[in-house]
Design a protein around this motif. Structure first.
Motif, PDB file in Angstrom:
ATOM      1  N   ASP A   1       8.514 -12.569  13.294  1.00 32.97           N
ATOM      2  CA  ASP A   1       7.756 -13.787  13.544  1.00 32.97           C
ATOM      3  C   ASP A   1       8.525 -14.731  14.462  1.00 32.97           C
ATOM      4  OD1 ASP A   1       5.528 -13.057  12.257  1.00 32.97           O
ATOM      5  OD2 ASP A   1       5.972 -14.097  10.383  1.00 32.97           O
ATOM      6  N   ALA A   2       9.851 -14.674  14.364  1.00 29.40           N
ATOM      7  CA  ALA A   2      10.662 -15.506  15.256  1.00 29.40           C
ATOM      8  C   ALA A   2      10.370 -15.143  16.706  1.00 29.40           C
ATOM      9  CB  ALA A   2      12.146 -15.330  14.944  1.00 29.40           C
ATOM     10  N   GLU A   3      10.106 -13.843  16.945  1.00 23.22           N
ATOM     11  CA  GLU A   3       9.757 -13.421  18.301  1.00 23.22           C
ATOM     12  C   GLU A   3       8.450 -14.069  18.749  1.00 23.22           C
ATOM     13  OE1 GLU A   3       9.493  -9.179  19.066  1.00 23.22           O
ATOM     14  OE2 GLU A   3      11.408  -8.987  17.989  1.00 23.22           O
ATOM     15  N   ARG A   4       7.517 -14.149  17.825  1.00 19.67           N
ATOM     16  CA  ARG A   4       6.241 -14.769  18.170  1.00 19.67           C
ATOM     17  C   ARG A   4       6.410 -16.265  18.433  1.00 19.67           C
ATOM     18  NH1 ARG A   4       1.006 -12.120  16.601  1.00 19.67           N
ATOM     19  NH2 ARG A   4       1.506  -9.938  16.880  1.00 19.67           N
ATOM     20  N   LEU A   5       7.288 -16.880  17.690  1.00 18.00           N
ATOM     21  CA  LEU A   5       7.535 -18.301  17.950  1.00 18.00           C
ATOM     22  C   LEU A   5       8.280 -18.477  19.266  1.00 18.00           C
ATOM     23  CD1 LEU A   5       8.133 -19.463  14.348  1.00 18.00           C
ATOM     24  CD2 LEU A   5       6.519 -20.483  15.942  1.00 18.00           C
TER      25      LEU A   5
ATOM     26  N   LEU B   1     -15.975  -8.604  -2.196  1.00 15.00           N
ATOM     27  CA  LEU B   1     -15.248  -9.807  -1.788  1.00 15.00           C
ATOM     28  C   LEU B   1     -14.205 -10.179  -2.841  1.00 15.00           C
ATOM     29  CD1 LEU B   1     -14.754 -12.163   0.098  1.00 15.00           C
ATOM     30  CD2 LEU B   1     -16.652 -13.373  -0.971  1.00 15.00           C
ATOM     31  N   ARG B   2     -14.596 -10.142  -4.112  1.00  9.26           N
ATOM     32  CA  ARG B   2     -13.628 -10.442  -5.179  1.00  9.26           C
ATOM     33  C   ARG B   2     -12.480  -9.436  -5.153  1.00  9.26           C
ATOM     34  NH1 ARG B   2     -18.399 -11.621  -7.963  1.00  9.26           N
ATOM     35  NH2 ARG B   2     -18.473  -9.555  -8.911  1.00  9.26           N
ATOM     36  N   GLY B   3     -12.833  -8.188  -4.871  1.00 14.23           N
ATOM     37  CA  GLY B   3     -11.798  -7.147  -4.797  1.00 14.23           C
ATOM     38  C   GLY B   3     -10.792  -7.429  -3.695  1.00 14.23           C
ATOM     39  N   VAL B   4     -11.286  -7.874  -2.548  1.00  8.32           N
ATOM     40  CA  VAL B   4     -10.372  -8.219  -1.447  1.00  8.32           C
ATOM     41  C   VAL B   4      -9.460  -9.364  -1.875  1.00  8.32           C
ATOM     42  CG1 VAL B   4     -10.261  -9.262   0.851  1.00  8.32           C
ATOM     43  CG2 VAL B   4     -11.810  -7.350   0.432  1.00  8.32           C
ATOM     44  N   LEU B   5     -10.051 -10.394  -2.511  1.00  6.40           N
ATOM     45  CA  LEU B   5      -9.264 -11.568  -2.909  1.00  6.40           C
ATOM     46  C   LEU B   5      -8.212 -11.212  -3.949  1.00  6.40           C
ATOM     47  CD1 LEU B   5     -12.049 -14.308  -3.161  1.00  6.40           C
ATOM     48  CD2 LEU B   5     -10.625 -13.686  -1.210  1.00  6.40           C
ATOM     49  N   ALA B   6      -8.483 -10.150  -4.725  1.00  5.62           N
ATOM     50  CA  ALA B   6      -7.526  -9.755  -5.772  1.00  5.62           C
ATOM     51  C   ALA B   6      -6.597  -8.640  -5.301  1.00  5.62           C
ATOM     52  CB  ALA B   6      -8.299  -9.300  -7.012  1.00  5.62           C
ATOM     53  N   SER B   7      -6.744  -8.221  -4.032  1.00  5.75           N
ATOM     54  CA  SER B   7      -5.976  -7.067  -3.567  1.00  5.75           C
ATOM     55  C   SER B   7      -4.536  -7.456  -3.258  1.00  5.75           C
ATOM     56  CB  SER B   7      -6.631  -6.459  -2.324  1.00  5.75           C
ATOM     57  OG  SER B   7      -6.449  -7.322  -1.213  1.00  5.75           O
ATOM     58  N   ARG B   8      -3.676  -6.456  -3.317  1.00  2.00           N
ATOM     59  CA  ARG B   8      -2.260  -6.699  -3.039  1.00  2.00           C
ATOM     60  C   ARG B   8      -2.033  -7.236  -1.622  1.00  2.00           C
ATOM     61  NH1 ARG B   8       2.052  -2.017  -4.530  1.00  2.00           N
ATOM     62  NH2 ARG B   8       3.770  -2.635  -3.161  1.00  2.00           N
ATOM     63  N   PRO B   9      -2.682  -6.679  -0.597  1.00  2.00           N
ATOM     64  CA  PRO B   9      -2.419  -7.233   0.751  1.00  2.00           C
ATOM     65  C   PRO B   9      -2.903  -8.671   0.921  1.00  2.00           C
ATOM     66  CG  PRO B   9      -3.625  -5.152   0.911  1.00  2.00           C
ATOM     67  CD  PRO B   9      -3.551  -5.496  -0.537  1.00  2.00           C
ATOM     68  N   PHE B  10      -3.910  -9.086   0.143  1.00  2.00           N
ATOM     69  CA  PHE B  10      -4.379 -10.469   0.294  1.00  2.00           C
ATOM     70  C   PHE B  10      -3.453 -11.443  -0.435  1.00  2.00           C
ATOM     71  CE2 PHE B  10      -6.991 -14.246  -0.399  1.00  2.00           C
ATOM     72  CZ  PHE B  10      -7.581 -14.396   0.856  1.00  2.00           C
ATOM     73  N   LEU B  11      -2.939 -11.024  -1.577  1.00  2.00           N
ATOM     74  CA  LEU B  11      -2.153 -11.936  -2.414  1.00  2.00           C
ATOM     75  C   LEU B  11      -0.658 -11.889  -2.127  1.00  2.00           C
ATOM     76  CD1 LEU B  11      -3.924 -11.284  -5.827  1.00  2.00           C
ATOM     77  CD2 LEU B  11      -4.151 -13.298  -4.359  1.00  2.00           C
ATOM     78  N   ARG B  12      -0.246 -10.790  -1.501  1.00  3.59           N
ATOM     79  CA  ARG B  12       1.194 -10.621  -1.276  1.00  3.59           C
ATOM     80  C   ARG B  12       1.449 -10.333   0.195  1.00  3.59           C
ATOM     81  NH1 ARG B  12       3.958  -9.753  -5.819  1.00  3.59           N
ATOM     82  NH2 ARG B  12       5.486  -8.357  -4.871  1.00  3.59           N
ATOM     83  N   VAL B  13       2.704 -10.452   0.569  1.00  5.43           N
ATOM     84  CA  VAL B  13       3.030 -10.223   1.968  1.00  5.43           C
ATOM     85  C   VAL B  13       4.397  -9.543   2.055  1.00  5.43           C
ATOM     86  CG1 VAL B  13       4.051 -12.512   2.283  1.00  5.43           C
ATOM     87  CG2 VAL B  13       3.095 -11.313   4.248  1.00  5.43           C
ATOM     88  N   GLU B  14       4.485  -8.616   2.985  1.00 11.48           N
ATOM     89  CA  GLU B  14       5.753  -7.930   3.189  1.00 11.48           C
ATOM     90  C   GLU B  14       6.619  -8.789   4.099  1.00 11.48           C
ATOM     91  OE1 GLU B  14       5.186  -3.865   4.472  1.00 11.48           O
ATOM     92  OE2 GLU B  14       7.133  -3.945   5.496  1.00 11.48           O
ATOM     93  N   VAL B  15       7.842  -9.023   3.701  1.00 11.10           N
ATOM     94  CA  VAL B  15       8.739  -9.867   4.492  1.00 11.10           C
ATOM     95  C   VAL B  15       9.651  -8.956   5.298  1.00 11.10           C
ATOM     96  CG1 VAL B  15      10.383 -11.743   4.418  1.00 11.10           C
ATOM     97  CG2 VAL B  15       8.675 -11.524   2.613  1.00 11.10           C
ATOM     98  N   GLN B  16       9.625  -9.145   6.611  1.00  9.43           N
ATOM     99  CA  GLN B  16      10.419  -8.234   7.449  1.00  9.43           C
ATOM    100  C   GLN B  16      11.793  -8.802   7.744  1.00  9.43           C
ATOM    101  OE1 GLN B  16       7.596  -7.695  10.645  1.00  9.43           O
ATOM    102  NE2 GLN B  16       7.335  -5.552  10.064  1.00  9.43           N
TER     103      GLN B  16
END
Lengths: 452, 592
Positions: free
Chosen positions: A210-214, B577-592
């Motif tokens: 994301d830093a790259e995007r910023l 729609l409820r399924g999307v809102l409760a899904s792992r990709p909607f509620l969580r995020v992978e931090v790179q």
């Protein structure tokens, strides 16, 4: 005359207390000083290929010297000795209307899902290394898209700042003028400072990717700051005021007021802006898409070219010239042609009409005086397409030509045929070297095409 | 890590290991295809050797599917027949990759920083300043990539020119806004603008500008706030400092969730109620999030979701711009009629979600939404309709039911001067079933003129049947064209008709692969709902998930898609729609 490496204009400018580009006018460089103007480059792109037999010179002697240009390139005649036609070039990792367009200047591999053309394009690489003192180091222009695919990324993206970063192309001449000379900036300097601080704060908080995007955002802010400085520089104004004398239809005090209705006038104006950008020192390189990679434009403006009164059907439909039924999925359902020959003649006419635009661009460059010649003497222009014969989406022996003096780095009047296939990357590497770049490779290629 | 673990366990098993199975299938795949499909100059850019080298194996899923489709249609291999054994071996390999993807997928995925779309910027200025500014003339049109949605981190690039023009739009909107220094609430405004509470520093910086400010100073400050990267970029979750777990994921923060929800359902920033709930830490409560989703979709702004999502999914947003019949030849095709066609599709899709309709309704629903002009176009009785605006009607003509009877869809899948069964068939395969036909092989547009001159055919259908005769075309067109023939009873404006563009009586009968016969749009819709349910559910789920996450899906998302598709099949669009809102990709995020 001996030619030594040009004095770094940047250090000269620093000494002079200036921060930005100087135009290369006699008046601004003391006579007798051989600070040669830098080589500037332009890439002019046409879509949909060129029919077999309608591009390469028809008279070439054993040594490769051109005796006769292809009749469809008659507009280039007075520049014959400045033209170099490299045979058998291709983009091995992407071809066709989409991938071929996207990789024309990267010669990389096209990946739809990643929106990746295999890295940065040659114009961006050149600008990054050599364009420090320019306000818009790499100018990116395009004709407005029409019809299907007008919003498609690969067909509309010639220049790439990097993976997933196609460069914004200006399609409105008024915006280009404003970009180069109008300040063109809504935000003022203190506000830009503020926006930069905010983005830098954000950048410290986010992940690496994301830093790259910023960073892209910060690049954009820096661009805006440079534009303010450039337009405030009095030499910019001086150059603009002399533009009209040299045939460029621009006036410092009368910004363009409309996009020309007529397509030819529109494209000529865009190309004039590219010439002005290179001449004024605003840009080091320019890329111009004369249409998007699968243009479905009705070229009704092409009249009396190649013995054709007027053309029918879209450019892309015409490029599939061996099928004149009018019934294919490339057709619009309205147009059909009396014969394959007549369709071919129209396809050729559309290409020839665009050749006339490109030749006129060379004329412009040749009319702009610089120390030791004209802008054309210090320019390297590549013109052509990412498809060979449009009918079968040919990917080999792409119709391209190189033009200009390139500061002595290009010997024209020749066809260059080594027999084997040539990765377009080696042409790009040669262009970089001609511009004074220290690049050792381009993509996977480390041998530049020999231009002299 | 998952790969190592899985193969380590399987290696202990006495039978054939997954690796061996993979190697065997891979060898077969390579031996059959690599003559043409290998290395730098691979035909069609399809490099089987590179594909097989991908690790994890599941990463090759989408490429494998591309190859699978070519083999299934018979388009590949082009010059020899597969033996039954080879066919079975390839099928087993393709299945193996599907399984690998399913077993290893399911992670949260990333949420790359992106800028707002033109539509989202318009919504932002409307919510912040109370000014609804048409931006089409001020900002360039968005480009789109493979995933087809404008709101995609794959294509929302930041350029100086964009910032410049967005800033110009901000100035125009601020100049039109009713701003009053005596009532201006800086902290509240900053919270709505940044979609999170401002930091003390941020508050202080702007507060200093506003001491004893007059209206002009207030305008300048408000403009500066609206141009901030905190407004124009989607970075509200950047202040989320939660450490990632062992999988490298963390929950999306409260304010991140508020924005995800409001940009999904309003294409605009969250309102105070959402921000209050986020501030109270309550949005991660599934029931609260669901209740808010219901509130947002029932709000008039909830239609914006369907306008953007359905318009870009079905391509009907091109009506009136890229698809625009000549107004002189077709004076009845007014801008307002085309706008009504777009709106009908949007209201129909909105209805599916808001009223929690079952999957079948996408194709078979009798409900639709028309204004007087569109009703006249459909030859529906206008007496019961209000003089202005849209009303829900129950369709009597069964051909009009569901999405295949919508004039907007029928128009964007036609050529400028005639209908195209091929385009309509391909549209169904691609947009509804998620099984796009492979691109035509080089030279495919080359019709054999002799066929037309010597052959006999009747009407569009006869012509297309004739052109399918070359075997290189037949394999794909046998799948594509019959779907489109079923819609030949609609002209290029979506009006019903009895004769095709060549003047011949339309014949709307067709056959689905597997020999399932049908007639007309009603029959086709019923056949799709009965026999292609799984594909319909998968594709609708895939589109909604991709739109909600504003990114292209990867092989890792396939598992989530499978789960969502099952939900949609069983319980309909509300549950999806409820399924999307409760899904792992909607509620969580992978931090790179």
């Amino acid at each position: 005359m001996s030619r030594r490496l040009p004095v770094s204009r940047r250090s000269f400018l620093k000494g002079a207390g200036a921060v930005l580009a100087l135009p290369h006018l006699e008046a601004l460089v003391p006579r007798g000083c051989d600070a040669a103007p830098p080589v500037r480059a332009a890439w002019l792109y046409i879509p949909n290929g060129v029919a077999t037999g309608s591009w390469w010179p028809t008279g070439v002697d054993a040594g490769g010297a051109i005796a006769r240009l292809n009749p469809r390139l008659a507009a280039f005649e007075r520049f014959t000795d400045r033209l170099l036609f490299p045979r058998n070039v291709w983009t091995p990792r992407g071809n066709g209307h989409g991938a071929g367009t996207a990789t024309w200047l990267t010669s990389g591999g096209w990946n739809d899902r990643e929106v990746d053309a295999g890295g940065a394009s040659v114009d961006q690489i050149a600008a990054r290394e050599l364009g420090d003192d320019c306000v818009v180091p790499a100018l990116s222009l395009s004709a407005r898209g029409e019809g299907f695919f007008a919003a498609d990324v690969p067909r509309n993206s010639l220049s790439w700042a990097g993976t997933g970063r196609p460069v914004f192309r200006e399609t409105d001449p008024r915006s280009v003028f404003r970009l180069l000379f109008g300040g063109g900036v809504e935000a003022d300097r203190s506000l830009l400072d503020d926006l930069r601080t905010q983005a830098e704060t954000l950048k410290r908080r986010v992940s690496e990717s994301d830093a790259e995007r910023l960073e892209a955002y910060l690049d954009a802010i820096r661009d805006l700051e440079r534009r303010i400085a450039f337009v405030q520089d009095e030499r910019t104004r001086a150059r603009l005021e002399s533009a009209r004398e040299h045939g460029l239809p621009f006036d410092a005090d009368a910004p363009l007021d409309a996009v020309p209705e007529e397509h030819g006038a529109y494209l000529d104006l865009m190309l004039d802006l590219a010439a002005l950008a290179l001449w004024s020192g605003a840009s080091r390189v320019a890329s111009v898409m004369l249409d998007h990679g699968q243009s479905n434009r009705y070229c009704t403006f092409v009249r009396d070219v190649n013995g054709v009164d007027e053309v029918a059907g879209t450019w892309h439909a015409l490029s599939h010239w061996r099928d004149a039924s009018g019934r294919s999925e490339d057709d619009d359902g309205v147009t059909s042609w009396s014969s394959v020959d007549s369709k071919r003649a129209m396809y050729d006419a559309v290409v020839e009409w665009h050749n006339q635009r490109a030749a006129r661009f060379l004329e412009r460059l040749d009319a702009l005086p610089e120390v030791d010649g004209t802008l054309l003497d210090h320019a390297l222009v590549m013109y052509g397409s990412s498809i060979s014969d449009g009918h079968d989406h040919g990917e080999l022996d792409l119709p391209v030509l190189l033009a200009g003096g390139a500061g002595g780095a290009l010997r024209g009047g020749r066809v260059l045929d080594s027999g084997g296939r040539i990765d377009l990357a080696s042409v790009h590497l040669a262009a970089l070297r001609a511009m004074g770049s220290g690049a050792e490779s381009f993509g996977e290629v480390d041998t530049p095409l020999a231009l002299t | 890590m998952g790969v190592l673990f899985a193969s380590a366990v399987l290696a202990l098993a006495p039978s054939v290991s997954a690796d061996e199975r993979h190697d065997e299938g891979a060898e077969l795949f390579a031996s059959l295809c690599s003559d043409c499909h290998a290395g730098r100059s691979a035909e069609a850019g399809y490099d089987v050797v590179a594909l097989l080298e991908q690790r994890p194996i599941a990463a090759s899923l989408f490429d494998v599917r591309r190859g699978r489709a070519m083999v299934a249609t018979g388009a590949m291999p082009p010059d020899f027949e597969l033996t039954a054994e080879e066919r079975a071996g390839l099928a087993a390999y393709f299945e193996h990759v599907e399984r690998e993807a399913h077993e290893q997928g399911g992670g949260a995925g990333v949420e790359p920083v992106r800028r707002l779309t033109r539509t989202e910027l318009r919504g932002t200025l409307r919510e912040l300043l109370g000014v609804d500014l048409e931006l089409d003339a001020l900002l360039p049109a968005e480009l789109v990539a493979d995933d087809g949605f404008e709101a995609s981190s794959a294509t929302l690039f930041v350029h100086a020119q964009w910032i410049d023009r967005a800033s110009a739009a901000v100035r125009i909107a601020v100049d039109r806004a009713a701003l009053d220094p005596t009532t201006f609430d800086l902290p509240a405004f900053l919270r709505r603008a940044f979609r999170r509470p401002p930091t003390a520093d941020e508050l202080e910086r702007y507060r200093a500008d506003l001491v004893d400010a007059d209206t002009a100073t207030l305008r300048a400050t408000v403009a500066a706030i609206c141009m901030s990267p905190n407004v124009l970029l989607r970075v509200e979750d950047a202040t989320n400092d939660t450490a990632p777990d062992a999988d490298g994921e963390r929950p999306v923060g409260q304010f991140g969730l508020a924005s995800r929800l409001s940009f999904l359902l309003w294409a605009a920033p969250p309102d105070d109620e959402l921000l209050d709930l986020a501030a109270a830490g309550r949005l991660s409560d599934g029931r609260v999030l669901e209740a808010q989703a219901r509130r947002l979709i029932e709000d008039p702004r909830g239609l914006e979701f369907a306008r953007v999502f359905a318009g870009q999914w079905f391509g009907t947003h091109h009506l009136g711009t890229r698809v625009k019949p000549d107004p002189i030849d077709n004076p009845f095709m007014t801008d307002s009629l085309m706008a009504a066609m777009r709106e009908e599709v949007a209201r129909f899709v909105h209805h599916l979600f808001r009223d929690e309709r079952p999957l079948d309704d996408l194709l078979t629903s009798r409900a639709t939404f028309v204004d007087r002009e569109l009703a006249q176009h459909y030859r529906i009785d206008t007496d019961a309709l209000p003089s202005e605006g849209f009303a829900r009607v129950e369709l009597i003509d069964s051909r009009r039911r569901g999405v295949l009877g919508k004039a907007g869809v029928l128009m964007v899948t036609s050529h400028p001067d005639r209908t195209s069964p091929v385009v309509r068939g391909a549209w169904i395969l691609d947009e509804l079933l998620g099984t796009p036909p492979p691109p035509p092989p080089p030279g495919a547009s080359e019709f054999d003129d002799a066929l037309f001159e010597d052959g006999e055919f009747e009407g569009t259908r006869g012509m297309l049947e004739l052109h399918r005769q070359p075997t290189s075309c037949a394999s794909c067109h046998a799948t594509i064209d019959p779907l489109g023939f079923a819609l030949e009873g609609f002209d290029r404006f979506g009006r019903t008709r009895a004769h095709d563009d060549e003047g011949f009586a339309v014949d709307t009968s067709g056959v689905l692969p597997g020999g399932i016969e049908f007639r007309g749009p009603t029959g086709l819709s019923r056949a799709l709902v009965e026999h292609r349910r799984g594909d319909l559910a998968r594709e609708a789920s895939r589109r909604l998930l991709s739109y909600a996450l504003a990114r292209p899906l990867t092989w890792r998302d396939e598992r989530t898609v499978t789960e969502l598709a099952a939900t949609l099949e069983a319980d309909g669009f509300g549950a999806l729609l409820r399924g999307v809102l409760a899904s792992r990709p909607f509620l969580r995020v992978e931090v790179q």
